[in-house]
Design a protein around this motif. Structure first.
Motif, mmCIF file in Angstrom:
data_model
loop_
_atom_site.group_PDB
_atom_site.id
_atom_site.type_symbol
_atom_site.label_atom_id
_atom_site.label_comp_id
_atom_site.label_asym_id
_atom_site.label_seq_id
_atom_site.Cartn_x
_atom_site.Cartn_y
_atom_site.Cartn_z
ATOM 1 N N LEU A 96 0.824 -1.205 0.000
ATOM 2 C CA LEU A 96 0.000 0.000 0.000
ATOM 3 C C LEU A 96 0.862 1.261 0.000
ATOM 4 O O LEU A 96 0.462 2.283 -0.571
ATOM 5 C CB LEU A 96 -0.949 -0.018 1.191
ATOM 6 C CG LEU A 96 -2.021 -1.116 1.123
ATOM 7 C CD1 LEU A 96 -2.787 -1.198 2.440
ATOM 8 C CD2 LEU A 96 -2.980 -0.874 -0.033
ATOM 9 N N MET A 97 2.030 1.209 0.616
ATOM 10 C CA MET A 97 2.968 2.326 0.503
ATOM 11 C C MET A 97 3.341 2.566 -0.950
ATOM 12 O O MET A 97 3.363 3.711 -1.432
ATOM 13 C CB MET A 97 4.241 2.036 1.311
ATOM 14 C CG MET A 97 4.104 2.132 2.810
ATOM 15 S SD MET A 97 5.638 1.608 3.671
ATOM 16 C CE MET A 97 6.823 2.816 3.038
ATOM 17 N N ALA A 98 3.640 1.472 -1.661
ATOM 18 C CA ALA A 98 4.050 1.589 -3.064
ATOM 19 C C ALA A 98 2.913 2.081 -3.955
ATOM 20 O O ALA A 98 3.132 2.841 -4.903
ATOM 21 C CB ALA A 98 4.567 0.248 -3.565
ATOM 22 N N LEU A 99 1.695 1.658 -3.652
ATOM 23 C CA LEU A 99 0.546 2.117 -4.435
ATOM 24 C C LEU A 99 0.238 3.587 -4.148
ATOM 25 O O LEU A 99 -0.161 4.333 -5.057
ATOM 26 C CB LEU A 99 -0.676 1.256 -4.129
ATOM 27 C CG LEU A 99 -0.635 -0.177 -4.658
ATOM 28 C CD1 LEU A 99 -1.782 -1.004 -4.090
ATOM 29 C CD2 LEU A 99 -0.685 -0.186 -6.194
ATOM 30 N N ARG A 100 0.412 3.998 -2.907
ATOM 31 C CA ARG A 100 0.129 5.381 -2.516
ATOM 32 C C ARG A 100 1.201 6.340 -3.025
ATOM 33 O O ARG A 100 0.884 7.466 -3.450
ATOM 34 C CB ARG A 100 0.028 5.477 -0.989
ATOM 35 C CG ARG A 100 -0.123 6.881 -0.443
ATOM 36 C CD ARG A 100 -0.335 6.887 1.054
ATOM 37 N NE ARG A 100 -1.662 6.395 1.367
ATOM 38 C CZ ARG A 100 -2.758 7.154 1.375
ATOM 39 N NH1 ARG A 100 -2.677 8.448 1.070
ATOM 40 N NH2 ARG A 100 -3.917 6.647 1.692
ATOM 41 N N ALA A 101 2.463 5.918 -2.962
ATOM 42 C CA ALA A 101 3.574 6.814 -3.313
ATOM 43 C C ALA A 101 4.606 6.059 -4.148
ATOM 44 O O ALA A 101 5.719 5.796 -3.677
ATOM 45 C CB ALA A 101 4.204 7.376 -2.045
ATOM 46 N N PRO A 102 4.254 5.667 -5.383
ATOM 47 C CA PRO A 102 5.157 4.832 -6.187
ATOM 48 C C PRO A 102 6.504 5.487 -6.479
ATOM 49 O O PRO A 102 7.499 4.786 -6.680
ATOM 50 C CB PRO A 102 4.362 4.591 -7.472
ATOM 51 C CG PRO A 102 3.332 5.677 -7.506
ATOM 52 C CD PRO A 102 3.006 5.977 -6.084
ATOM 53 N N ASP A 103 6.542 6.809 -6.461
ATOM 54 C CA ASP A 103 7.802 7.508 -6.720
ATOM 55 C C ASP A 103 8.746 7.421 -5.532
ATOM 56 O O ASP A 103 9.946 7.698 -5.677
ATOM 57 C CB ASP A 103 7.534 8.974 -7.051
ATOM 58 C CG ASP A 103 6.756 9.694 -5.961
ATOM 59 O OD1 ASP A 103 5.831 9.075 -5.388
ATOM 60 O OD2 ASP A 103 7.063 10.865 -5.674
ATOM 61 N N ARG A 104 8.234 7.010 -4.375
ATOM 62 C CA ARG A 104 9.057 6.975 -3.165
ATOM 63 C C ARG A 104 9.547 5.566 -2.827
ATOM 64 O O ARG A 104 10.382 5.405 -1.944
ATOM 65 C CB ARG A 104 8.269 7.542 -1.982
ATOM 66 C CG ARG A 104 7.856 8.995 -2.168
ATOM 67 C CD ARG A 104 7.298 9.567 -0.892
ATOM 68 N NE ARG A 104 8.277 9.537 0.182
ATOM 69 C CZ ARG A 104 8.013 9.877 1.444
ATOM 70 N NH1 ARG A 104 6.792 10.246 1.767
ATOM 71 N NH2 ARG A 104 8.951 9.821 2.361
ATOM 72 N N VAL A 105 9.010 4.548 -3.496
ATOM 73 C CA VAL A 105 9.376 3.159 -3.205
ATOM 74 C C VAL A 105 10.205 2.613 -4.373
ATOM 75 O O VAL A 105 9.707 2.446 -5.484
ATOM 76 C CB VAL A 105 8.123 2.299 -2.963
ATOM 77 C CG1 VAL A 105 8.514 0.844 -2.756
ATOM 78 C CG2 VAL A 105 7.359 2.820 -1.755
ATOM 79 N N ALA A 106 11.468 2.340 -4.094
ATOM 80 C CA ALA A 106 12.388 1.908 -5.150
ATOM 81 C C ALA A 106 12.219 0.445 -5.499
ATOM 82 O O ALA A 106 12.421 0.045 -6.655
ATOM 83 C CB ALA A 106 13.824 2.174 -4.725
ATOM 84 N N SER A 107 11.877 -0.381 -4.519
ATOM 85 C CA SER A 107 11.650 -1.803 -4.760
ATOM 86 C C SER A 107 10.816 -2.369 -3.625
ATOM 87 O O SER A 107 10.739 -1.791 -2.538
ATOM 88 C CB SER A 107 12.969 -2.574 -4.888
ATOM 89 O OG SER A 107 13.590 -2.754 -3.621
ATOM 90 N N LEU A 108 10.188 -3.531 -3.895
ATOM 91 C CA LEU A 108 9.356 -4.210 -2.907
ATOM 92 C C LEU A 108 9.771 -5.671 -2.806
ATOM 93 O O LEU A 108 9.852 -6.374 -3.818
ATOM 94 C CB LEU A 108 7.880 -4.182 -3.331
ATOM 95 C CG LEU A 108 7.033 -2.953 -3.057
ATOM 96 C CD1 LEU A 108 5.649 -3.167 -3.661
ATOM 97 C CD2 LEU A 108 6.930 -2.679 -1.569
#
Length: 255
Positions: A96-108
């Motif tokens: 959900l972090m990646a969906l909310r702020a995809p520009d801030r999450v480099a990888s999952l």
């Protein structure tokens, strides 16, 4: 209530990695993993809202709220972009972090993540939330792994210490009521997952008694799946080396 989140930090440098534990856990779930990863990055192992030193945070019980809380805490720390690894409920929060702020999450890197299918073992989570004794806690934790799994005593002692915090057990019971109802959990639609452009690795044990391995099926194209035969739900302890390798490999794919 406090809006401050606790995180244990190790390592340094421009690369930042966030580690998110599962339901009923705390930052020490990563105790034997964080130092290894900290050789290459600044690593933050969080206590999620409603857990341990983040017990009083108001976002407890909502994976979406937890995701917002982690992102806000990273802002306070001056960290703009991170790699994220999440286990179980922490995997749902990471997604959900990646969906909310995809520009801030480099990888999952998602370890048996919550939210990838409807089924969840509500009885096991209830036992974990309110075990009644240290022996009950050990039995509840061991029931999350594959047959024969035995959580190390140091981990049980650390978990027991968090359970002694005033209000911790009641908060966990409350959270179970929100994330698991009648053996079902909220799902993150596959269509939403397919929008994630960063490298994503999903790691799952075939003998997971909490979140069925079948929930790893039909992942979006581009997701990498790591299958761990004979491994249960407790991936950080049951498959530590595989977890470290998966996180490192996913981070490299982002560079």
């Amino acid at each position: 209530m406090s809006e401050t989140l606790h995180a244990r930090e190790k390592g340094s440098g421009r690369t930042a990695l966030v580690l998110l534990h599962g339901f009923g856990g705390h930052w020490m779930d990563w105790y034997d993993i964080q130092p290894d990863l900290a050789r290459d990055a600044r690593v933050l192992a969080y206590d999620l809202p409603g857990h341990a030193r983040s017990l009083d945070h108001p976002a407890a019980g909502s994976a979406s709220g937890m995701a917002k809380a982690i992102l806000a805490d990273l802002d306070r720390r001056g960290i703009s972009r991170v790699h994220v690894a999440g286990f179980s409920m922490g995997g749902a929060v990471a997604t959900l972090m990646a969906l909310r702020a995809p520009d801030r999450v480099a990888s999952l890197t998602l370890l048996a993540p919550g939210g990838f299918g409807p089924d969840i073992s509500e009885p096991r989570l209830k036992n974990l939330a309110s075990p009644g004794s240290t022996d009950g806690l050990r039995a509840a934790v061991n029931a999350l792994g594959a047959p024969g799994f035995d959580m190390p005593t140091k981990n049980i002692a650390a978990l027991a210490a968090t359970r002694s915090l005033p209000g911790q057990e009641a908060k966990l019971v409350e959270i179970v009521g929100k994330i698991a109802k009648d053996g079902k959990q909220g799902e993150i639609p596959r269509d939403s997952l397919a929008t994630l452009a960063m490298p994503v690795t999903v790691v799952w044990g075939t003998d997971d008694p909490v979140l069925p391995f079948s929930q790893s099926e039909n992942l979006p194209e581009g997701f990498q799946l790591v299958v761990l035969p004979g491994i249960g739900h407790m991936l950080p302890e049951e498959a530590r080396k595989s977890v470290i390798h998966a996180i490192r490999s996913t981070m490299r794919r982002a560079t």
